[in-house]
Design an enzyme around this catalytic site. Structure first.
Site, mmCIF file in Angstrom:
data_model
loop_
_atom_site.group_PDB
_atom_site.id
_atom_site.type_symbol
_atom_site.label_atom_id
_atom_site.label_comp_id
_atom_site.label_asym_id
_atom_site.label_seq_id
_atom_site.Cartn_x
_atom_site.Cartn_y
_atom_site.Cartn_z
ATOM 1 N N ASP A 289 -0.433 -4.653 6.719
ATOM 2 C CA ASP A 289 -0.972 -3.756 7.749
ATOM 3 C C ASP A 289 -2.218 -3.574 7.697
ATOM 4 O OD1 ASP A 289 1.583 -2.135 7.717
ATOM 5 O OD2 ASP A 289 0.965 -0.384 7.110
ATOM 6 N N HIS B 289 5.733 -4.663 12.070
ATOM 7 C CA HIS B 289 5.349 -3.663 12.349
ATOM 8 C C HIS B 289 5.072 -2.653 13.751
ATOM 9 C CE1 HIS B 289 2.679 -0.082 10.525
ATOM 10 N NE2 HIS B 289 3.059 -0.290 9.680
ATOM 11 N N HIS C 125 0.557 -1.512 0.060
ATOM 12 C CA HIS C 125 0.037 0.598 0.212
ATOM 13 C C HIS C 125 1.056 1.137 -0.211
ATOM 14 C CE1 HIS C 125 0.866 0.000 4.328
ATOM 15 N NE2 HIS C 125 0.586 0.785 4.588
ATOM 16 N N HIS D 212 1.584 3.679 1.551
ATOM 17 C CA HIS D 212 1.952 5.007 3.214
ATOM 18 C C HIS D 212 3.410 4.769 3.037
ATOM 19 C CE1 HIS D 212 -2.101 4.046 6.006
ATOM 20 N NE2 HIS D 212 -1.690 5.173 5.357
ATOM 21 N N ASP E 66 6.035 4.018 4.784
ATOM 22 C CA ASP E 66 6.926 3.325 4.838
ATOM 23 C C ASP E 66 7.220 2.454 4.587
ATOM 24 O OD1 ASP E 66 3.847 3.685 6.841
ATOM 25 O OD2 ASP E 66 4.603 1.910 8.268
ATOM 26 N N HIS E 67 6.262 2.308 3.327
ATOM 27 C CA HIS E 67 6.237 0.547 2.848
ATOM 28 C C HIS E 67 6.761 0.907 1.556
ATOM 29 C CE1 HIS E 67 3.466 -1.737 5.851
ATOM 30 N NE2 HIS E 67 3.566 -0.522 6.368
ATOM 31 N N HIS F 254 -7.255 -1.553 6.059
ATOM 32 C CA HIS F 254 -6.482 -0.891 6.396
ATOM 33 C C HIS F 254 -7.638 0.525 5.635
ATOM 34 C CE1 HIS F 254 -2.956 0.785 8.066
ATOM 35 N NE2 HIS F 254 -2.631 0.842 6.974
#
Lengths: 302, 302
Positions: free
Chosen positions: B211, B269, B61, B63, B65-66, B141
């Site tokens: 997530d 995570h 996805h 976000h 941090d990914h 999510h």
């Protein structure tokens, strides 16, 4: 305090011990970030730089090794509760990129992000506050790229003690004299400011030349810099490759410092092909002696 | 060899010893990258992962941090001389972001970058080759997010030695039997494949739940996983906050593993507010004993 701390001294491909370009300029109580390669937020943590004290970010150009760490830093600042406005000076396309990334992640930053576009047309002073004046100038690179001049403002005039004694001016009034005020004596005499003070000393200047090939177009900007940063992606035997890729060599950086009559030079943006950096000094110092490597984690006073 | 190596086990704000999400799935001689937070290329260098062996990248996805580390990785691969096609499976907006970044830096990658968009409508198998089958499924999510199932293909049928002896089939023919062929004897008898072999064993499965908040909608995908990865951003006393932010707790991850009848669970995570991760195990193991922390640099065999 006026100083620069190196967070990254490598060119495009990061290594485990050399990171892409990022520097912190400290001017009294404020921090300015100059370029922001991938991993800059971790480098700030490593060297105990207080992210919350950042107010201004300057991005020289849109090669990734100079800005890929910015979006992550902005996200983290927001998650950490920042509410104070942050101003980013950068080529205009950066705003489009960052806003797209924020939109795709459904992120609303908790602080205002203000963009000031850098273009060849509006070069000159972009920031002036009580301590600091920042201006920018184009370098010669493959895509539009800008260097920055950070100049500490010395706004206070210098008291001439013999004169203030002669005119019997009370010490309590000195701070007003330093700001340029005249002094009205009780006997009616108006003591003109320039009878008792001297003009402020010139400010100190840090000149950051970003990525560039060797060009004497930079000389007027770098002239008499107290500290000059110039890239040296390659050693001088690769001068041809450097020019092809709009980068510079050790000897070229030192030549610029020499011709600009700079006081001190730091060199960085080393190609990751070099594991030993000493040859950069060996080639630079014979041309311009007061040269040092821009070492990560080291703070250079200006 | 079928295994997963953890490159990052932290949630959004990276720390010096915990990085944002990234994992390497190794399947025989190929490497697959699953999510790619900032700094992933350095984590790959730290753990001696050969970047050149990457062929497929999966982004769950958008976000940051990914995926914030992906553009830097692509740039480095190109600078290092990669010419082989690289395929990225990701939500469709990622293509727009990456192409914009490449355009603004005037970069032409030296290899073909192929995008396969992940959307709720096309869920299912996205990759099938001689060793491996990969499918994806939606998680719950805050923005569209997908988990992945990596299943090693066991395509070879199993020889029954007593039967091949009985039918006097030469060993040189066994590889054809394993692929499902019948055997024609010289005396005219056609030995049917299923007289002398058993069907392939079921493949092993690694299920990556990305997530997600706790949801039993994941059960059919996670069912009987040999290895299940489930996020645990928070300890269970913050279950309410976890749900608000579409994340999960230690107890919830373990409950999913239990209900899915998984063989083993790894959790990750972690919110950067936690410096000690042991409590995550202390809360998970009473619910699902075969739980481990997803530790950076550690390879978990599947």
């Amino acid at each position: 305090m006026f100083a620069v701390t190196i967070l990254g001294n490598n060119s495009a491909i990061p290594t485990l011990d050399r990171h892409p370009t990022a520097q912190i300029v400290t001017c009294n109580d404020q921090l300015l970030l100059v370029d922001c390669g991938e991993g800059t937020q971790l480098q700030m943590a490593r060297y105990k730089i207080k992210r919350s004290r950042l107010r201004y970010i300057f991005i020289s150009h849109l090669h990734g090794d100079h800005y890929f760490g910015l979006i992550g830093l902005l996200n983290s600042l927001s998650l950490l509760g920042r509410t104070e406005t942050l101003t980013v000076f950068a080529p205009p396309e950066l705003e489009t990129i960052l806003l797209l990334q924020l939109e795709c992640s459904g992120t609303t930053l908790q602080f205002q992000l203000q963009f000031v576009p850098l273009t060849a047309e509006n070069q000159g002073v972009i920031l002036e506050d009580k301590d600091l004046c920042v201006s920018f100038f184009p370098t010669r690179h493959r895509i539009p790229c800008y260097g920055f001049i950070f100049e500490v403002q010395k706004r206070k005039r210098k008291i001439i003690p013999e004169q203030t004694r002669a005119y019997e001016i009370p010490a309590a009034y000195f701070s007003k004299l330093q700001e340029g005020a005249d002094y009205q004596r009780k006997d009616g005499l108006l003591v003109k400011n320039d009878w008792v003070t001297l003009p402020p000393l010139p400010g100190k200047r840090y000149v950051y030349c970003a990525d560039t090939m060797y060009t004497e177009e930079l000389l007027p900007h770098a002239e008499k810099a107290d500290l000059l940063y110039h890239e040296t992606t390659y050693l001088h035997n690769l001068a041809e490759r450097a020019a092809e890729r709009y980068h510079s060599t050790s000897v070229q950086a030192a030549t610029l410092a020499l011709n600009a009559d700079a006081k001190r030079l730091i060199i960085g943006h080393f190609s990751s092909k070099y594991s030993d950096l000493e040859p950069f000094l060996e080639e630079s110092r014979p041309v311009f002696e007061n040269t040092d490597l821009a070492e990560e984690g080291v703070t250079y006073l200006i």
